[in-house]
Design a protein around this motif. Structure first.
Motif, PDB file in Angstrom:
ATOM      1  N   ALA A 177      15.694   7.593  56.551  1.00  0.00           N
ATOM      2  CA  ALA A 177      14.706   8.661  56.791  1.00  0.00           C
ATOM      3  C   ALA A 177      14.750   8.955  58.195  1.00  0.00           C
ATOM      4  N   ILE A 178      14.995   8.009  59.201  1.00  0.00           N
ATOM      5  CA  ILE A 178      15.035   8.238  60.486  1.00  0.00           C
ATOM      6  C   ILE A 178      16.244   8.724  60.762  1.00  0.00           C
ATOM      7  N   ILE A 179      17.448   8.329  60.308  1.00  0.00           N
ATOM      8  CA  ILE A 179      18.635   8.854  60.771  1.00  0.00           C
ATOM      9  C   ILE A 179      18.894  10.278  60.471  1.00  0.00           C
ATOM     10  N   LYS A 181      16.194  12.453  60.128  1.00  0.00           N
ATOM     11  CA  LYS A 181      15.451  13.039  61.082  1.00  0.00           C
ATOM     12  C   LYS A 181      16.168  13.325  62.375  1.00  0.00           C
ATOM     13  N   ALA A 182      16.678  12.136  62.750  1.00  0.00           N
ATOM     14  CA  ALA A 182      17.540  12.467  64.097  1.00  0.00           C
ATOM     15  C   ALA A 182      18.485  13.366  64.060  1.00  0.00           C
ATOM     16  N   GLN A 183      19.387  13.420  63.076  1.00  0.00           N
ATOM     17  CA  GLN A 183      20.322  14.215  62.905  1.00  0.00           C
ATOM     18  C   GLN A 183      19.840  15.901  62.838  1.00  0.00           C
ATOM     19  N   LEU A 185      17.152  16.652  64.388  1.00  0.00           N
ATOM     20  CA  LEU A 185      16.501  17.162  65.634  1.00  0.00           C
ATOM     21  C   LEU A 185      17.653  17.515  66.819  1.00  0.00           C
ATOM     22  N   GLY A 186      18.865  17.290  66.211  1.00  0.00           N
ATOM     23  CA  GLY A 186      19.988  17.396  67.099  1.00  0.00           C
ATOM     24  C   GLY A 186      20.271  16.365  68.168  1.00  0.00           C
ATOM     25  N   ASP A 187      21.176  16.657  69.041  1.00  0.00           N
ATOM     26  CA  ASP A 187      21.511  15.756  70.273  1.00  0.00           C
ATOM     27  C   ASP A 187      20.693  15.682  71.513  1.00  0.00           C
TER      28      ASP A 187
ATOM     29  N   HIS B  51      26.820  10.582  67.650  1.00  0.00           N
ATOM     30  CA  HIS B  51      25.614  11.195  67.893  1.00  0.00           C
ATOM     31  C   HIS B  51      24.619  10.442  68.630  1.00  0.00           C
ATOM     32  N   LEU B  53      21.212  11.029  69.690  1.00  0.00           N
ATOM     33  CA  LEU B  53      19.900  10.794  69.318  1.00  0.00           C
ATOM     34  C   LEU B  53      19.893   9.803  68.006  1.00  0.00           C
ATOM     35  N   ALA B 104      11.885  10.901  65.717  1.00  0.00           N
ATOM     36  CA  ALA B 104      12.854  10.494  64.877  1.00  0.00           C
ATOM     37  C   ALA B 104      12.137   9.202  64.164  1.00  0.00           C
TER      38      ALA B 104
END
Lengths: 187, 298
Positions: A177-179, A181-183, A185-187, B51, B53, B104
């Motif tokens: 779920a964290i991965i 969400k991070a993806q 949100l973008g870099d 990536h 983030l 995140a």
């Protein structure tokens, strides 16, 4: 600092800086060459970091992103600690790797395949899986080299240094779920 | 002394000897290591290339999972150590970035307050927290007669310079000299082993390994001591490949510093994980420090 060549040059330079923590230090490069001189793989790079930085400032996007320089970087941080202008050079190399992959310009290197295979196991199990990483990476990227790696793998097994099964973390759903969400949100 | 502990993936398989010897040495010194519950892989150097983030969030999950009662986190692997430390520093340095990483983490119901956890390497803990007196009080057999080349590698001493010199670190040298070992000057002690280059580019990888091995031979070392599993694996498992590639004949034992430290503490070979090294180490140890080996139960 070198004058920016044109509008495109400005945007490429600024993009590199924006994607790198403390990346604005790149503006302070004095072209001294401490980076390339410190680099264990410097002689095998298409362009030394010093030249690469001049190319970035000149807006040579394609030349920079298709260079092998960042893929030769082993993240040893000699350049970063020695740079008299505090440029986070190793982190800039990571930024260039990401940009190069995004734009499909990475070539002549197995490093992206290794990174993707590694991350596949991380996202699936939450842990690295050495045997899986080695077999999957070699099978899909350099099957001929597998023959050479076989004896090493057997030696590792014989010395009790290779797990045959991956280990999955308990809360893999949370990590995934964290991965995700991070993806998102973008870099 | 009690610390949170992040073992890292290598210690579960390829470097189980490091895990075992860390456990044995810490037990002997009265150091309690509390493993971070359900920790995940730090992504090594690989995730940062894909990536930024996601790489940071994956690392920060581990910082968030550190027991709330503990503030010091020990990581014995160079890549894990740097990843954990760097993410903490970057989050503290840039609040907007910390918010993004935490956004995140929130998807997993977690949060990390930058600065809450101090990330440390085991060498630093043994050198600074246990100290010379504490280490020497535990010595049963001096390692006098054994010439060791202390190998630090890259990411434990760079880019952060806050616990040792990034060009010529000395903490592991001192630690080993406290237990009687003869520490040789090792000019390449902080040079790179190539990390993942053994997988992707053997010409570069083998040359970096050759330099480290030759430098140890030139220094008259009996053994190279590592403080990172990747360095140990590259130097040990690929040593025969380096020999075939260059026509050299290196037979340099590559051990974890904790294995040799444990010998001075009188711990058994089994507790210290001996036997998993690819280049045989025991013949050299038997020759150089016979009394230590005779005292060490198998």
């Amino acid at each position: 600092m070198i004058q920016m060549a044109n509008k495109e040059g400005t945007s490429f330079l600024h993009q590199v800086m924006a994607e790198t923590p403390r990346g604005e230090r790149l503006l302070h490069c004095i072209q001294c060459g401490s980076c390339g001189g410190s680099c264990p793989n410097g002689p095998d790079m298409d362009y030394s970091p010093r030249i690469l930085f001049a190319l970035i400032q000149a807006g040579e996007r394609e030349k920079v992103l298709s260079a092998n320089t960042m893929w030769m970087c082993v993240s040893c941080y000699y350049c970063t600690t020695r740079c008299p202008q505090q440029i986070p050079i190793t982190d800039i190399m990571y930024t260039l790797k990401r940009m190069s992959l995004r734009e499909g310009l990475a070539k002549g290197t197995d490093a992206p395949a290794l990174a993707r295979t590694f991350v596949h196991y991380l996202a699936t199990y939450g842990r690295a899986f050495e045997l899986g990483l080695a077999t999957r990476f070699y099978l899909f990227n350099k099957p001929l080299a597998m023959v050479k790696m076989g004896p090493l793998g057997l030696k590792m097994l014989a010395h009790g240094r290779m797990s045959l099964m991956p280990k999955r973390i308990r809360n893999i759903g949370q990590l995934q779920a964290i991965i995700a969400k991070a993806q998102d949100l973008g870099d | 002394m009690k610390y949170a502990f992040y073992p890292g993936c290598s210690l579960e398989a390829s470097s189980a000897a490091y895990a075992r010897s860390i456990e044995a040495v810490c037990r002997a010194l009265g150091i309690e290591l509390v493993e971070v519950d359900d920790w995940n892989c730090c992504g090594a150097t690989e995730y940062h290339s894909l990536h930024r983030l996601t790489a940071a969030a994956v690392i920060a999950r581990n910082l968030a999972l550190v027991d709330q009662q503990l503030t010091q986190l020990v990581a014995p692997c160079a890549a894990c150590f740097l990843n954990l430390k760097k993410v903490d520093h970057q989050m503290a340095d840039e609040p907007a970035w910390a918010d993004k990483v935490n956004a995140a983490l929130a998807a997993g119901g977690l949060h990390y307050q930058p600065g809450r956890v101090k990330v440390r390497h085991l060498v630093e803990v043994l050198h600074s927290d246990v100290g010379k007196e504490g280490i020497q009080a535990r010595v049963k057999k001096s390692l006098a007669g054994l010439k060791v080349a202390p190998y630090y590698g890259c990411q434990i001493v760079r880019p952060f310079k806050d616990w040792d010199n990034p060009e010529y670190p000395m903490k592991l040298d001192e630690l080993m000299s406290w237990v009687g070992a003869e520490v040789v000057p090792y000019p390449t002690k902080a040079a790179c082993c190539g990390g993942h280059m053994t997988q992707i580019s053997e010409a570069q990888a083998y040359e970096l390994l050759r330099r480290l091995l030759q430098s140890a031979v030139d220094a008259g070392a009996d053994v190279i001591l590592c403080m990172c599993p990747m360095c140990q694996l590259n130097l040990d498992a690929y040593q025969s490949a380096v020999n075939s590639y260059f026509g050299t004949n290196y037979r340099m034992p590559i051990l974890f510093f904790t294995q040799v430290l444990g010998l001075a503490f009188g711990l058994s070979l089994k507790e210290l994980g001996f036997g998993s090294e690819i280049v045989a180490a025991l013949p050299v140890l038997r020759q150089k420090v016979p009394a230590v080996l005779a005292a060490a139960k198998s």
